[in-house]
Design a protein around this motif. Structure first.
Motif, PDB file in Angstrom:
ATOM      1  N   LEU A   1      64.253 -50.408  43.882  1.00 19.49           N
ATOM      2  CA  LEU A   1      63.221 -50.458  44.916  1.00 19.49           C
ATOM      3  C   LEU A   1      61.845 -50.182  44.314  1.00 19.49           C
ATOM      4  O   LEU A   1      60.893 -50.923  44.535  1.00 19.49           O
ATOM      5  CB  LEU A   1      63.518 -49.434  46.010  1.00 19.49           C
ATOM      6  CG  LEU A   1      62.451 -49.283  47.083  1.00 19.49           C
ATOM      7  CD1 LEU A   1      62.413 -50.521  47.961  1.00 19.49           C
ATOM      8  CD2 LEU A   1      62.722 -48.046  47.911  1.00 19.49           C
ATOM      9  N   LEU A   2      61.740 -49.134  43.525  1.00 15.09           N
ATOM     10  CA  LEU A   2      60.459 -48.791  42.914  1.00 15.09           C
ATOM     11  C   LEU A   2      60.051 -49.812  41.851  1.00 15.09           C
ATOM     12  O   LEU A   2      58.877 -50.115  41.694  1.00 15.09           O
ATOM     13  CB  LEU A   2      60.511 -47.378  42.319  1.00 15.09           C
ATOM     14  CG  LEU A   2      60.705 -46.255  43.335  1.00 15.09           C
ATOM     15  CD1 LEU A   2      60.886 -44.924  42.641  1.00 15.09           C
ATOM     16  CD2 LEU A   2      59.564 -46.204  44.333  1.00 15.09           C
ATOM     17  N   PHE A   3      61.017 -50.366  41.128  1.00 15.18           N
ATOM     18  CA  PHE A   3      60.727 -51.381  40.124  1.00 15.18           C
ATOM     19  C   PHE A   3      60.147 -52.636  40.779  1.00 15.18           C
ATOM     20  O   PHE A   3      59.221 -53.252  40.250  1.00 15.18           O
ATOM     21  CB  PHE A   3      61.981 -51.739  39.338  1.00 15.18           C
ATOM     22  CG  PHE A   3      61.801 -52.931  38.449  1.00 15.18           C
ATOM     23  CD1 PHE A   3      61.109 -52.812  37.259  1.00 15.18           C
ATOM     24  CD2 PHE A   3      62.282 -54.168  38.822  1.00 15.18           C
ATOM     25  CE1 PHE A   3      60.917 -53.914  36.443  1.00 15.18           C
ATOM     26  CE2 PHE A   3      62.092 -55.273  38.011  1.00 15.18           C
ATOM     27  CZ  PHE A   3      61.411 -55.143  36.820  1.00 15.18           C
TER      28      PHE A   3
ATOM     29  N   MET B   1      58.513 -39.115  41.090  1.00 18.50           N
ATOM     30  CA  MET B   1      59.096 -40.288  40.447  1.00 18.50           C
ATOM     31  C   MET B   1      57.977 -41.119  39.856  1.00 18.50           C
ATOM     32  O   MET B   1      57.021 -41.458  40.555  1.00 18.50           O
ATOM     33  CB  MET B   1      59.885 -41.100  41.474  1.00 18.50           C
ATOM     34  CG  MET B   1      61.117 -40.359  41.971  1.00 18.50           C
ATOM     35  SD  MET B   1      61.697 -40.942  43.566  1.00 18.50           S
ATOM     36  CE  MET B   1      60.825 -39.816  44.660  1.00 18.50           C
ATOM     37  N   ARG B   2      58.084 -41.421  38.566  1.00 19.60           N
ATOM     38  CA  ARG B   2      57.006 -42.160  37.908  1.00 19.60           C
ATOM     39  C   ARG B   2      57.564 -43.065  36.825  1.00 19.60           C
ATOM     40  O   ARG B   2      58.679 -42.882  36.348  1.00 19.60           O
ATOM     41  CB  ARG B   2      55.986 -41.191  37.326  1.00 19.60           C
ATOM     42  CG  ARG B   2      56.528 -40.250  36.274  1.00 19.60           C
ATOM     43  CD  ARG B   2      55.469 -39.342  35.641  1.00 19.60           C
ATOM     44  NE  ARG B   2      54.673 -38.586  36.549  1.00 19.60           N
ATOM     45  CZ  ARG B   2      54.975 -37.378  37.034  1.00 19.60           C
ATOM     46  NH1 ARG B   2      56.102 -36.824  36.676  1.00 19.60           N
ATOM     47  NH2 ARG B   2      54.179 -36.748  37.856  1.00 19.60           N
ATOM     48  N   PHE B   3      56.729 -44.043  36.474  1.00 17.56           N
ATOM     49  CA  PHE B   3      57.001 -44.894  35.327  1.00 17.56           C
ATOM     50  C   PHE B   3      56.054 -44.481  34.218  1.00 17.56           C
ATOM     51  O   PHE B   3      54.858 -44.320  34.439  1.00 17.56           O
ATOM     52  CB  PHE B   3      56.765 -46.374  35.646  1.00 17.56           C
ATOM     53  CG  PHE B   3      57.818 -46.981  36.517  1.00 17.56           C
ATOM     54  CD1 PHE B   3      59.158 -46.901  36.167  1.00 17.56           C
ATOM     55  CD2 PHE B   3      57.479 -47.655  37.668  1.00 17.56           C
ATOM     56  CE1 PHE B   3      60.127 -47.471  36.965  1.00 17.56           C
ATOM     57  CE2 PHE B   3      58.439 -48.228  38.467  1.00 17.56           C
ATOM     58  CZ  PHE B   3      59.769 -48.141  38.121  1.00 17.56           C
ATOM     59  N   ARG B   4      56.599 -44.279  33.008  1.00 17.20           N
ATOM     60  CA  ARG B   4      55.784 -44.031  31.818  1.00 17.20           C
ATOM     61  C   ARG B   4      55.813 -45.311  31.000  1.00 17.20           C
ATOM     62  O   ARG B   4      56.876 -45.843  30.664  1.00 17.20           O
ATOM     63  CB  ARG B   4      56.339 -42.867  31.006  1.00 17.20           C
ATOM     64  CG  ARG B   4      55.457 -42.495  29.813  1.00 17.20           C
ATOM     65  CD  ARG B   4      55.924 -41.238  29.100  1.00 17.20           C
ATOM     66  NE  ARG B   4      57.364 -41.091  28.999  1.00 17.20           N
ATOM     67  CZ  ARG B   4      58.120 -41.667  28.055  1.00 17.20           C
ATOM     68  NH1 ARG B   4      57.579 -42.441  27.141  1.00 17.20           N
ATOM     69  NH2 ARG B   4      59.429 -41.471  28.035  1.00 17.20           N
TER      70      ARG B   4
ATOM     71  N   GLU C   1      50.658 -43.994  29.352  1.00 17.89           N
ATOM     72  CA  GLU C   1      50.162 -43.639  30.686  1.00 17.89           C
ATOM     73  C   GLU C   1      51.321 -43.615  31.677  1.00 17.89           C
ATOM     74  O   GLU C   1      52.329 -44.295  31.504  1.00 17.89           O
ATOM     75  CB  GLU C   1      49.095 -44.618  31.170  1.00 17.89           C
ATOM     76  CG  GLU C   1      47.758 -44.417  30.522  1.00 17.89           C
ATOM     77  CD  GLU C   1      46.673 -45.266  31.171  1.00 17.89           C
ATOM     78  OE1 GLU C   1      45.615 -44.698  31.475  1.00 17.89           O
ATOM     79  OE2 GLU C   1      46.882 -46.485  31.349  1.00 17.89           O
ATOM     80  N   GLU C   2      51.134 -42.828  32.730  1.00 20.34           N
ATOM     81  CA  GLU C   2      52.154 -42.712  33.755  1.00 20.34           C
ATOM     82  C   GLU C   2      51.608 -43.195  35.093  1.00 20.34           C
ATOM     83  O   GLU C   2      50.437 -42.991  35.400  1.00 20.34           O
ATOM     84  CB  GLU C   2      52.605 -41.253  33.902  1.00 20.34           C
ATOM     85  CG  GLU C   2      53.274 -40.717  32.656  1.00 20.34           C
ATOM     86  CD  GLU C   2      53.664 -39.256  32.789  1.00 20.34           C
ATOM     87  OE1 GLU C   2      53.158 -38.565  33.704  1.00 20.34           O
ATOM     88  OE2 GLU C   2      54.468 -38.802  31.980  1.00 20.34           O
ATOM     89  N   ILE C   3      52.486 -43.810  35.874  1.00 16.61           N
ATOM     90  CA  ILE C   3      52.148 -44.254  37.220  1.00 16.61           C
ATOM     91  C   ILE C   3      53.048 -43.482  38.177  1.00 16.61           C
ATOM     92  O   ILE C   3      54.271 -43.644  38.159  1.00 16.61           O
ATOM     93  CB  ILE C   3      52.371 -45.766  37.381  1.00 16.61           C
ATOM     94  CG1 ILE C   3      51.531 -46.540  36.368  1.00 16.61           C
ATOM     95  CG2 ILE C   3      52.061 -46.200  38.804  1.00 16.61           C
ATOM     96  CD1 ILE C   3      51.859 -48.013  36.297  1.00 16.61           C
ATOM     97  N   LEU C   4      52.448 -42.613  38.995  1.00 18.70           N
ATOM     98  CA  LEU C   4      53.205 -41.854  39.983  1.00 18.70           C
ATOM     99  C   LEU C   4      53.503 -42.776  41.160  1.00 18.70           C
ATOM    100  O   LEU C   4      52.592 -43.295  41.797  1.00 18.70           O
ATOM    101  CB  LEU C   4      52.409 -40.630  40.450  1.00 18.70           C
ATOM    102  CG  LEU C   4      53.091 -39.745  41.488  1.00 18.70           C
ATOM    103  CD1 LEU C   4      54.368 -39.114  40.919  1.00 18.70           C
ATOM    104  CD2 LEU C   4      52.137 -38.658  41.964  1.00 18.70           C
TER     105      LEU C   4
END
Length: 193
Positions: A93-95, A123-126, A146-149
């Motif tokens: 879902l987040l992807f 929950m984040r993507f690095r 970088e991270e995306i929350l």
């Protein structure tokens, strides 16, 4: 409450404002009070919990009830809470959000952590490499590392939940917890304001 006379489902965005037009119509149509259900830890997800509860309170009359269910953090291990969120469906879902913007799955690592200071799952993507995206005609650049929350889920303490309900105009009629004290149900009514 004597008994449940009727069950109806209405789709409303209770974060946007009150929905008294719906609850008042139901009250008049069926000549009974309303029972609102806010289960599945819905209260832990919005950024402005006070506004959400105020919208709900403004949609209720004095003899209406609301049943609120939340996950508690006091006695739980943070790792156990995080494990609830480690699943492929949530990742997918987040992807999909970033996939629609042009990011590929290989660009990043999905991370889930519990922030003890804020009492919330984050929950984040690095990103593993530099990425450029076109967002509605604007180029957005992300650097490797970088991270995306993407999402947070707040976890309450018993006292914190009581305080929030009190300050937003609710009185708790009944407060129940499971044996492990990891989940609470609060049956509430509005205070006379």
């Amino acid at each position: 409450m004597k008994g449940i006379n009727n069950v109806e489902f209405h789709r409303v965005d209770f974060e946007e404002g009150n929905f008294a037009h719906v609850t008042n119509t139901l009250r008049k149509l069926h000549e009974c009070q309303n029972l609102l259900l806010l289960l599945g830890h819905t209260l832990g997800n919005p950024a402005d919990k006070s506004r959400l509860l105020t919208n709900l309170r403004e949609s209720m009359k004095g003899d209406d009830y609301i049943l609120i269910g939340v996950e508690l953090f006091e006695t739980q291990d943070a790792d156990k809470i995080v494990r609830h969120y480690e699943n492929e469906k949530l990742y997918g879902l987040l992807f999909n959000i970033l996939d629609k913007l042009g990011m590929s799955r290989s660009d990043r690592v999905f991370e889930i952590e519990f922030n003890t200071d804020k009492r919330q799952v984050e929950m984040r993507f690095r990103l593993q490499e530099n990425v450029e995206l076109d967002v509605k005609g604007n180029e957005v650049e992300f650097a490797s590392g970088e991270e995306i929350l993407l999402a947070t889920s707040y976890k309450f303490t018993k006292r914190g939940l009581h305080d929030l309900l009190e300050t937003t105009g609710f009185r708790i009629r009944s407060f129940l917890m499971n044996q492990e004290e990891t989940y609470a149900l609060a049956l509430c009514q509005t205070k006379n304001m």
